[in-house]
Design a protein around this motif. Structure first.
Motif, PDB file in Angstrom:
ATOM      1  N   ILE A  40      23.097   4.973 -31.297  1.00 21.44           N
ATOM      2  CA  ILE A  40      21.935   4.691 -32.356  1.00 21.44           C
ATOM      3  C   ILE A  40      22.062   5.782 -33.686  1.00 21.44           C
ATOM      4  O   ILE A  40      22.055   5.622 -34.787  1.00 21.44           O
ATOM      5  CB  ILE A  40      20.539   4.902 -31.889  1.00 21.44           C
ATOM      6  CG1 ILE A  40      20.544   3.571 -30.858  1.00 21.44           C
ATOM      7  CG2 ILE A  40      19.317   4.730 -32.579  1.00 21.44           C
ATOM      8  CD1 ILE A  40      19.350   3.593 -29.940  1.00 21.44           C
ATOM      9  N   GLU A  41      22.244   7.162 -33.301  1.00 16.69           N
ATOM     10  CA  GLU A  41      22.160   8.100 -34.331  1.00 16.69           C
ATOM     11  C   GLU A  41      23.359   8.083 -35.125  1.00 16.69           C
ATOM     12  O   GLU A  41      23.208   8.252 -36.526  1.00 16.69           O
ATOM     13  CB  GLU A  41      22.203   9.513 -33.462  1.00 16.69           C
ATOM     14  CG  GLU A  41      22.304  10.772 -34.469  1.00 16.69           C
ATOM     15  CD  GLU A  41      22.366  12.149 -33.882  1.00 16.69           C
ATOM     16  OE1 GLU A  41      22.770  12.964 -34.602  1.00 16.69           O
ATOM     17  OE2 GLU A  41      22.179  12.256 -32.814  1.00 16.69           O
ATOM     18  N   VAL A  42      24.411   7.707 -34.405  1.00 20.83           N
ATOM     19  CA  VAL A  42      25.910   7.517 -35.314  1.00 20.83           C
ATOM     20  C   VAL A  42      25.649   6.295 -36.350  1.00 20.83           C
ATOM     21  O   VAL A  42      25.976   6.407 -37.589  1.00 20.83           O
ATOM     22  CB  VAL A  42      27.108   7.420 -34.751  1.00 20.83           C
ATOM     23  CG1 VAL A  42      28.314   7.009 -35.379  1.00 20.83           C
ATOM     24  CG2 VAL A  42      27.392   8.779 -33.767  1.00 20.83           C
ATOM     25  N   ASN A  43      25.163   5.165 -35.826  1.00 24.02           N
ATOM     26  CA  ASN A  43      24.754   3.979 -36.706  1.00 24.02           C
ATOM     27  C   ASN A  43      23.915   4.312 -37.659  1.00 24.02           C
ATOM     28  O   ASN A  43      24.036   3.946 -38.949  1.00 24.02           O
ATOM     29  CB  ASN A  43      24.310   2.892 -35.831  1.00 24.02           C
ATOM     30  CG  ASN A  43      25.797   2.516 -35.075  1.00 24.02           C
ATOM     31  OD1 ASN A  43      26.857   2.387 -35.414  1.00 24.02           O
ATOM     32  ND2 ASN A  43      25.353   1.830 -33.935  1.00 24.02           N
ATOM     33  N   ILE A  44      22.626   5.092 -37.583  1.00 23.89           N
ATOM     34  CA  ILE A  44      21.748   5.365 -38.505  1.00 23.89           C
ATOM     35  C   ILE A  44      22.414   6.191 -39.412  1.00 23.89           C
ATOM     36  O   ILE A  44      22.253   6.214 -40.710  1.00 23.89           O
ATOM     37  CB  ILE A  44      20.653   6.104 -37.983  1.00 23.89           C
ATOM     38  CG1 ILE A  44      19.779   5.119 -37.045  1.00 23.89           C
ATOM     39  CG2 ILE A  44      19.756   6.422 -38.958  1.00 23.89           C
ATOM     40  CD1 ILE A  44      18.782   5.853 -36.320  1.00 23.89           C
ATOM     41  N   ARG A  45      23.224   7.209 -39.164  1.00 25.33           N
ATOM     42  CA  ARG A  45      23.858   7.894 -40.287  1.00 25.33           C
ATOM     43  C   ARG A  45      24.920   7.555 -40.970  1.00 25.33           C
ATOM     44  O   ARG A  45      25.071   7.514 -42.104  1.00 25.33           O
ATOM     45  CB  ARG A  45      24.608   9.442 -39.234  1.00 25.33           C
ATOM     46  CG  ARG A  45      23.678  10.378 -38.993  1.00 25.33           C
ATOM     47  CD  ARG A  45      24.480  11.458 -38.101  1.00 25.33           C
ATOM     48  NE  ARG A  45      23.491  12.397 -37.732  1.00 25.33           N
ATOM     49  CZ  ARG A  45      22.588  13.564 -38.151  1.00 25.33           C
ATOM     50  NH1 ARG A  45      23.155  13.606 -39.368  1.00 25.33           N
ATOM     51  NH2 ARG A  45      21.876  14.180 -37.595  1.00 25.33           N
ATOM     52  N   GLN A  46      25.517   6.562 -40.348  1.00 21.49           N
ATOM     53  CA  GLN A  46      26.671   5.798 -41.095  1.00 21.49           C
ATOM     54  C   GLN A  46      25.968   4.646 -42.304  1.00 21.49           C
ATOM     55  O   GLN A  46      26.387   4.827 -43.454  1.00 21.49           O
ATOM     56  CB  GLN A  46      27.475   4.931 -40.133  1.00 21.49           C
ATOM     57  CG  GLN A  46      28.421   4.291 -40.812  1.00 21.49           C
ATOM     58  CD  GLN A  46      29.105   3.062 -39.962  1.00 21.49           C
ATOM     59  OE1 GLN A  46      28.858   3.031 -38.750  1.00 21.49           O
ATOM     60  NE2 GLN A  46      29.621   1.905 -40.418  1.00 21.49           N
ATOM     61  N   GLN A  47      24.831   3.902 -41.700  1.00 20.87           N
ATOM     62  CA  GLN A  47      24.362   3.210 -42.779  1.00 20.87           C
ATOM     63  C   GLN A  47      23.657   3.757 -43.685  1.00 20.87           C
ATOM     64  O   GLN A  47      23.427   3.519 -44.942  1.00 20.87           O
ATOM     65  CB  GLN A  47      23.294   2.296 -42.097  1.00 20.87           C
ATOM     66  CG  GLN A  47      23.765   1.273 -41.283  1.00 20.87           C
ATOM     67  CD  GLN A  47      24.659   0.399 -42.209  1.00 20.87           C
ATOM     68  OE1 GLN A  47      24.058  -0.602 -43.177  1.00 20.87           O
ATOM     69  NE2 GLN A  47      25.983   0.269 -42.201  1.00 20.87           N
ATOM     70  N   THR A  48      22.985   5.266 -43.619  1.00 21.21           N
ATOM     71  CA  THR A  48      22.388   5.926 -44.809  1.00 21.21           C
ATOM     72  C   THR A  48      23.446   6.485 -45.735  1.00 21.21           C
ATOM     73  O   THR A  48      23.321   6.639 -46.799  1.00 21.21           O
ATOM     74  CB  THR A  48      21.533   7.164 -44.218  1.00 21.21           C
ATOM     75  OG1 THR A  48      22.435   8.039 -43.431  1.00 21.21           O
ATOM     76  CG2 THR A  48      20.343   6.947 -43.369  1.00 21.21           C
ATOM     77  N   LYS A  49      24.625   6.737 -45.022  1.00 19.02           N
ATOM     78  CA  LYS A  49      25.659   6.921 -46.146  1.00 19.02           C
ATOM     79  C   LYS A  49      26.186   5.962 -46.823  1.00 19.02           C
ATOM     80  O   LYS A  49      26.377   5.716 -48.210  1.00 19.02           O
ATOM     81  CB  LYS A  49      27.003   7.447 -45.342  1.00 19.02           C
ATOM     82  CG  LYS A  49      26.894   8.831 -44.748  1.00 19.02           C
ATOM     83  CD  LYS A  49      27.951   9.285 -44.112  1.00 19.02           C
ATOM     84  CE  LYS A  49      27.693  10.930 -43.538  1.00 19.02           C
ATOM     85  NZ  LYS A  49      28.844  11.251 -42.651  1.00 19.02           N
ATOM     86  N   VAL A  50      26.315   4.670 -46.412  1.00 22.59           N
ATOM     87  CA  VAL A  50      26.678   3.204 -46.958  1.00 22.59           C
ATOM     88  C   VAL A  50      25.492   2.952 -47.945  1.00 22.59           C
ATOM     89  O   VAL A  50      25.939   2.572 -49.032  1.00 22.59           O
ATOM     90  CB  VAL A  50      26.758   2.235 -45.727  1.00 22.59           C
ATOM     91  CG1 VAL A  50      26.950   0.856 -46.550  1.00 22.59           C
ATOM     92  CG2 VAL A  50      28.058   2.469 -44.940  1.00 22.59           C
ATOM     93  N   LYS A  51      24.482   3.198 -47.550  1.00 23.73           N
ATOM     94  CA  LYS A  51      23.338   2.781 -48.415  1.00 23.73           C
ATOM     95  C   LYS A  51      22.946   3.902 -49.418  1.00 23.73           C
ATOM     96  O   LYS A  51      22.191   3.810 -50.489  1.00 23.73           O
ATOM     97  CB  LYS A  51      21.837   2.483 -47.823  1.00 23.73           C
ATOM     98  CG  LYS A  51      21.796   1.360 -46.810  1.00 23.73           C
ATOM     99  CD  LYS A  51      22.208   0.181 -47.290  1.00 23.73           C
ATOM    100  CE  LYS A  51      22.073  -1.009 -46.351  1.00 23.73           C
ATOM    101  NZ  LYS A  51      22.398  -2.259 -46.755  1.00 23.73           N
ATOM    102  N   ARG A  52      23.837   5.021 -49.300  1.00 26.55           N
ATOM    103  CA  ARG A  52      23.633   6.165 -50.312  1.00 26.55           C
ATOM    104  C   ARG A  52      22.242   6.761 -50.421  1.00 26.55           C
ATOM    105  O   ARG A  52      21.758   7.118 -51.410  1.00 26.55           O
ATOM    106  CB  ARG A  52      23.933   5.637 -51.723  1.00 26.55           C
ATOM    107  CG  ARG A  52      25.455   5.307 -51.916  1.00 26.55           C
ATOM    108  CD  ARG A  52      25.821   5.094 -53.204  1.00 26.55           C
ATOM    109  NE  ARG A  52      27.351   4.473 -53.191  1.00 26.55           N
ATOM    110  CZ  ARG A  52      27.663   3.216 -53.988  1.00 26.55           C
ATOM    111  NH1 ARG A  52      26.836   2.498 -54.317  1.00 26.55           N
ATOM    112  NH2 ARG A  52      28.572   2.831 -53.740  1.00 26.55           N
ATOM    113  N   ILE A  53      21.581   7.092 -49.218  1.00 25.26           N
ATOM    114  CA  ILE A  53      20.415   7.585 -49.153  1.00 25.26           C
ATOM    115  C   ILE A  53      20.519   8.778 -48.094  1.00 25.26           C
ATOM    116  O   ILE A  53      21.530   8.670 -47.406  1.00 25.26           O
ATOM    117  CB  ILE A  53      19.057   6.723 -48.653  1.00 25.26           C
ATOM    118  CG1 ILE A  53      19.440   6.211 -47.311  1.00 25.26           C
ATOM    119  CG2 ILE A  53      19.063   5.708 -49.831  1.00 25.26           C
ATOM    120  CD1 ILE A  53      18.146   5.209 -46.848  1.00 25.26           C
ATOM    121  N   THR A  54      19.752   9.651 -47.981  1.00 25.69           N
ATOM    122  CA  THR A  54      19.831  10.789 -47.217  1.00 25.69           C
ATOM    123  C   THR A  54      18.750  10.565 -45.906  1.00 25.69           C
ATOM    124  O   THR A  54      18.132   9.680 -46.053  1.00 25.69           O
ATOM    125  CB  THR A  54      19.206  12.129 -47.842  1.00 25.69           C
ATOM    126  OG1 THR A  54      17.743  12.144 -48.158  1.00 25.69           O
ATOM    127  CG2 THR A  54      20.079  12.668 -49.155  1.00 25.69           C
TER     128      THR A  54
END
Length: 132
Positions: free
Chosen positions: A13-27
């Motif tokens: 869950i954590e890895v997927n959240i971090r990955q998607q924030t990078k993809v969406k360009r938000i911190t």
């Protein structure tokens, strides 16, 4: 679920959240704010492996993914990530800009109404103070 499986589940869950924030360009700090959490609370939630379903639903809404997306391992290649990329101007929005415009107009009307009410109450106080 064994303790090791439990750890892997939350790490996914954590890895997927971090990955998607990078993809969406938000911190992660931006994400925390968008789901009405403090940055410290958000990081504590990730590190203590205790995310609530309600919170995960908010994360999914902001990151525009189904909840199930965060529960399973996702491909980590650039090609796989590119299918989720949105234009930067839309990356921060959970809803179309028109929704925010309408909400903004509604809030402006409420502000004007409250300001008028405040002026009326100040007049009442002023009138009552003359009586005594």
């Amino acid at each position: 679920m064994s303790e090791k499986q439990f750890d892997i589940f939350f790490k996914t869950i954590e890895v997927n959240i971090r990955q998607q924030t990078k993809v969406k360009r938000i911190t992660l700090a931006d994400l925390a704010q968008l789901i009405d959490m403090t940055e410290a609370g958000f990081y504590k939630m990730l590190s203590s492996e205790s995310i609530k379903v309600k919170t995960l639903k908010k994360v999914a809404e902001v990151l525009q993914q189904p909840v199930e997306f965060f529960l399973k391992e996702q491909p980590q290649t650039e090609k796989a990530q590119s299918q989720y990329i949105m234009p930067p101007h839309e990356a921060y929005l959970a809803e179309p800009p028109s929704v925010y415009q309408k909400e903004n107009e509604s809030l402006q009307k409420q502000i004007r109404l409250l300001e008028d009410q405040l002026k009326d109450k100040e007049k009442i106080i002023q009138l009552l103070s003359y009586r005594t």
